[in-house]
Structure formats: C-alpha cells, structure tokens
Design a protein around this motif. Sequence first.
Motif, PDB file in Angstrom:
ATOM      1  N   ILE A 186       0.833  -1.206   0.000  1.00 23.09           N
ATOM      2  CA  ILE A 186       0.000   0.000   0.000  1.00 23.09           C
ATOM      3  C   ILE A 186       0.865   1.253   0.000  1.00 23.09           C
ATOM      4  N   VAL A 187       0.443   2.228  -0.774  1.00 27.00           N
ATOM      5  CA  VAL A 187       1.051   3.559  -0.769  1.00 27.00           C
ATOM      6  C   VAL A 187      -0.006   4.554  -0.330  1.00 27.00           C
ATOM      7  N   ARG A 223       3.579  13.415   5.556  1.00 23.17           N
ATOM      8  CA  ARG A 223       3.262  11.986   5.502  1.00 23.17           C
ATOM      9  C   ARG A 223       2.481  11.496   6.720  1.00 23.17           C
ATOM     10  N   VAL A 224       2.469  12.293   7.794  1.00 23.77           N
ATOM     11  CA  VAL A 224       1.728  11.909   9.000  1.00 23.77           C
ATOM     12  C   VAL A 224       0.228  11.885   8.728  1.00 23.77           C
ATOM     13  N   GLY A 225      -0.233  12.821   7.896  1.00 27.25           N
ATOM     14  CA  GLY A 225      -1.653  12.913   7.600  1.00 27.25           C
ATOM     15  C   GLY A 225      -2.400  13.699   8.658  1.00 27.25           C
ATOM     16  N   PRO A 226      -3.610  14.177   8.344  1.00 27.02           N
ATOM     17  CA  PRO A 226      -4.399  14.928   9.329  1.00 27.02           C
ATOM     18  C   PRO A 226      -4.743  14.063  10.531  1.00 27.02           C
ATOM     19  N   PHE A 227      -4.506  14.595  11.715  1.00 23.30           N
ATOM     20  CA  PHE A 227      -4.773  13.865  12.961  1.00 23.30           C
ATOM     21  C   PHE A 227      -4.081  12.505  12.965  1.00 23.30           C
ATOM     22  N   ARG A 228      -2.890  12.433  12.343  1.00 20.11           N
ATOM     23  CA  ARG A 228      -2.065  11.219  12.273  1.00 20.11           C
ATOM     24  C   ARG A 228      -2.807  10.070  11.573  1.00 20.11           C
ATOM     25  N   LEU A 229      -3.688  10.421  10.673  1.00 19.31           N
ATOM     26  CA  LEU A 229      -4.482   9.412   9.983  1.00 19.31           C
ATOM     27  C   LEU A 229      -3.605   8.408   9.246  1.00 19.31           C
ATOM     28  N   ASN A 230      -2.608   8.892   8.503  1.00 17.67           N
ATOM     29  CA  ASN A 230      -1.763   7.981   7.742  1.00 17.67           C
ATOM     30  C   ASN A 230      -0.948   7.064   8.636  1.00 17.67           C
ATOM     31  N   VAL A 231      -0.521   7.581   9.770  1.00 19.86           N
ATOM     32  CA  VAL A 231       0.239   6.754  10.710  1.00 19.86           C
ATOM     33  C   VAL A 231      -0.620   5.591  11.203  1.00 19.86           C
ATOM     34  N   GLU A 232      -1.829   5.905  11.608  1.00 24.98           N
ATOM     35  CA  GLU A 232      -2.710   4.869  12.143  1.00 24.98           C
ATOM     36  C   GLU A 232      -3.099   3.862  11.070  1.00 24.98           C
ATOM     37  N   LEU A 233      -3.394   4.346   9.866  1.00 27.36           N
ATOM     38  CA  LEU A 233      -3.743   3.423   8.789  1.00 27.36           C
ATOM     39  C   LEU A 233      -2.574   2.511   8.452  1.00 27.36           C
ATOM     40  N   ALA A 234      -1.377   3.085   8.350  1.00 28.74           N
ATOM     41  CA  ALA A 234      -0.206   2.282   7.993  1.00 28.74           C
ATOM     42  C   ALA A 234       0.036   1.176   9.013  1.00 28.74           C
ATOM     43  N   ARG A 235      -0.074   1.489  10.285  1.00 26.38           N
ATOM     44  CA  ARG A 235       0.169   0.483  11.323  1.00 26.38           C
ATOM     45  C   ARG A 235      -0.923  -0.580  11.333  1.00 26.38           C
ATOM     46  N   THR A 236      -2.151  -0.159  11.111  1.00 25.89           N
ATOM     47  CA  THR A 236      -3.259  -1.116  11.074  1.00 25.89           C
ATOM     48  C   THR A 236      -3.091  -2.079   9.901  1.00 25.89           C
ATOM     49  N   PHE A 237      -2.761  -1.544   8.732  1.00 23.38           N
ATOM     50  CA  PHE A 237      -2.591  -2.389   7.548  1.00 23.38           C
ATOM     51  C   PHE A 237      -1.408  -3.341   7.720  1.00 23.38           C
ATOM     52  N   ALA A 238      -0.305  -2.823   8.249  1.00 17.99           N
ATOM     53  CA  ALA A 238       0.882  -3.654   8.411  1.00 17.99           C
ATOM     54  C   ALA A 238       0.645  -4.794   9.398  1.00 17.99           C
ATOM     55  N   ASN A 239      -0.130  -4.537  10.420  1.00 13.30           N
ATOM     56  CA  ASN A 239      -0.379  -5.566  11.437  1.00 13.30           C
ATOM     57  C   ASN A 239      -1.031  -6.816  10.869  1.00 13.30           C
ATOM     58  N   VAL A 240      -1.712  -6.673   9.733  1.00  8.69           N
ATOM     59  CA  VAL A 240      -2.362  -7.846   9.124  1.00  8.69           C
ATOM     60  C   VAL A 240      -1.687  -8.233   7.813  1.00  8.69           C
ATOM     61  N   GLY A 241      -0.453  -7.758   7.613  1.00  9.18           N
ATOM     62  CA  GLY A 241       0.354  -8.284   6.524  1.00  9.18           C
ATOM     63  C   GLY A 241       0.615  -7.375   5.343  1.00  9.18           C
ATOM     64  N   GLN A 251     -10.866   4.593  13.160  1.00 10.38           N
ATOM     65  CA  GLN A 251     -10.900   3.140  13.304  1.00 10.38           C
ATOM     66  C   GLN A 251     -11.929   2.521  12.371  1.00 10.38           C
ATOM     67  N   ALA A 252     -13.076   3.177  12.230  1.00 11.29           N
ATOM     68  CA  ALA A 252     -14.113   2.667  11.322  1.00 11.29           C
ATOM     69  C   ALA A 252     -13.626   2.703   9.875  1.00 11.29           C
ATOM     70  N   LEU A 253     -12.912   3.761   9.511  1.00  9.84           N
ATOM     71  CA  LEU A 253     -12.354   3.850   8.163  1.00  9.84           C
ATOM     72  C   LEU A 253     -11.380   2.705   7.924  1.00  9.84           C
ATOM     73  N   ALA A 254     -10.468   2.491   8.878  1.00 13.32           N
ATOM     74  CA  ALA A 254      -9.484   1.420   8.729  1.00 13.32           C
ATOM     75  C   ALA A 254     -10.163   0.068   8.574  1.00 13.32           C
ATOM     76  N   ALA A 255     -11.222  -0.158   9.346  1.00 11.33           N
ATOM     77  CA  ALA A 255     -11.940  -1.435   9.273  1.00 11.33           C
ATOM     78  C   ALA A 255     -12.584  -1.621   7.907  1.00 11.33           C
ATOM     79  N   SER A 256     -13.183  -0.565   7.375  1.00 13.62           N
ATOM     80  CA  SER A 256     -13.818  -0.652   6.062  1.00 13.62           C
ATOM     81  C   SER A 256     -12.786  -0.934   4.971  1.00 13.62           C
ATOM     82  N   VAL A 257     -11.660  -0.241   5.040  1.00 14.85           N
ATOM     83  CA  VAL A 257     -10.625  -0.446   4.028  1.00 14.85           C
ATOM     84  C   VAL A 257     -10.044  -1.854   4.135  1.00 14.85           C
ATOM     85  N   LEU A 258      -9.839  -2.339   5.360  1.00 13.76           N
ATOM     86  CA  LEU A 258      -9.288  -3.688   5.537  1.00 13.76           C
ATOM     87  C   LEU A 258     -10.204  -4.750   4.949  1.00 13.76           C
TER      88      LEU A 258
END
Length: 274
Positions: free
Chosen positions: A28-29, A38-56, A258-265
């Motif tokens: 993912i990019v 690269r942090v994103g608003p309210f650290r959005l990109n940081v949280e998304l990146a870590r969530t995505f990486a945690n599942v591979g 968190q809801a956004l990350a879940a939907s994208v996952l």
Amino acid sequence: MVCFGPNGQLVGVLTEPPADAPSRDVAIVLSNTGTNSRVGPFRLNVELARTFANVGYTTLRFDRSGLGDSARRDAPGDDHQHALLDTQDAIECVRQQSGATRIVLVALCSGVDVAYATARTDARVAGAVFIDGYAYHTDGYRARHTRRVLDVERLKRKFRRQQHRARHPEFFAEPSVEASALFTRVIPTLETFRHDVEVMADRGTRLLLVYTGAMGLHINAPEQVAEMLGDGAAVTTAVSVAWMPDADHLFMQPSRRQALAASVLTWLDSVSAR
C-alpha cells in the motif's frame, strides 16, 4: 525511514508487517493530502499504515517532493506532474522493499487527484481507495435534496450555522486570490470519470469510494455512485462504496479513523484474495 527517488530526495516511512503476519502480494502507498506531511491529518496515515501492516500489508507513507522532509523535485512540470512522478517512485520503492506484485493507493481529498491519475494508467495498481474524492449530481441526488426542505432538524442546524458565521465573520472570509490559486483542483467531468472507471474495471483494478458527511453538497446517498457510473457488470464488480455520513472530512474522531481502517481492511482482503 526510507529515501528513494532521484538522488534519494524523497523521504518516507515504510511500515512492515510483524513476522507472524499473513504473507501478502499486495502493498500500500498512502498519498499526501493537501500540504499535510506523511503523517496525515490527525495522524491518519500513521494509524492506517500500522493497522494495515499488522495484518500483513507493507505500507509506505511519504512526503511528496517539496513537502515535509522531501526536497523539491528538479524537473520540468508543475506540482501535479511532480506528484505523479513522486507516486511512481513510491510505487517502485514499496515494490522493491516488500516484493509485492500489486499496489493499492489510498488517498484523501486532493490526494485523490494524483492517485486517480496514476490508477487509470499504471498496470501495477491493483486497487485504489478514494476518500472524499469525486462525486457528481444526479437526478436521484436532486430528488433527495429537494425532500430535505421537509427536514425540520436540518433547518435548525442550518440556522445555528448561520448564527455562528454571523458571530465569527473573521473565520469565514473569502480566501485571497493567491490562496484560491494554490488550492485550485481540476476535477474530471462525469463522462471522463465514468470512462476511466470503466477502463480500470476492465483492467481488473478495484476501487473503494469512501464518502463522509463533509460531502453532503455533492453526494447524499450511497446509491448515488450507481447513479453516476451506471450498472454495467464490470463497474458493479469493480467499485465498492463505504458510506460514512457521521465522519468529518479529516477524521478528527478516533472512532471514525478506526471505522475507516476497518472498512478499508475488509475491502483490501477482497483485493488480496484475487
């Protein structure tokens, strides 16, 4: 942290999966949003990146040239053209670092412009997530919008907003000519957007269109996407919608991030399984 691009002038953070995570052939990019780093608003990109990486999913978030820690690109062209080159370099970086054969682009607001332009032409892009990207008025939109005049609670909210604007005019002044020019975007026509989505669908690229409550003036129901694009089999298969009317544009609330990350996952798993 990784450096890539011409002379290593682009700077990003590669978030890699833990050793026990599932193996994925999708990486993912994450795109820049406006002038955010690269942090994103309210650290959005940081949280998304870590969530995505945690599942591979290996995930790269980076500073576009001229933003954050990245040097300005010394090449002909405007900022949009430079951003397209930056994204090409980011795709190649994450491919080399992860060994992934397919790439998913995730972008918010103005970042969608670059992700969209890349996804429509780059065969390496297996999917793209456009958050508060493009939406177009339809007959269905206009009919639903007309019915809103009967919504008493909406009228009360509108009245309160007008009172707030009257009390704080300094926050609602028209932007300067310079600022308006800086944030001007070129939005594709509906015909162009529909054509490009069909091209991506035929190529096998999958799209997730995410819309928040901030897009209410442009889209007022999830079924509007089908109204915009039509119901052709290829498009229906290729395009998914995540409807988030209770989220603000920048996902200020942790629960909405968190809801956004879940939907994208959930959507990512369907792309990865192909």
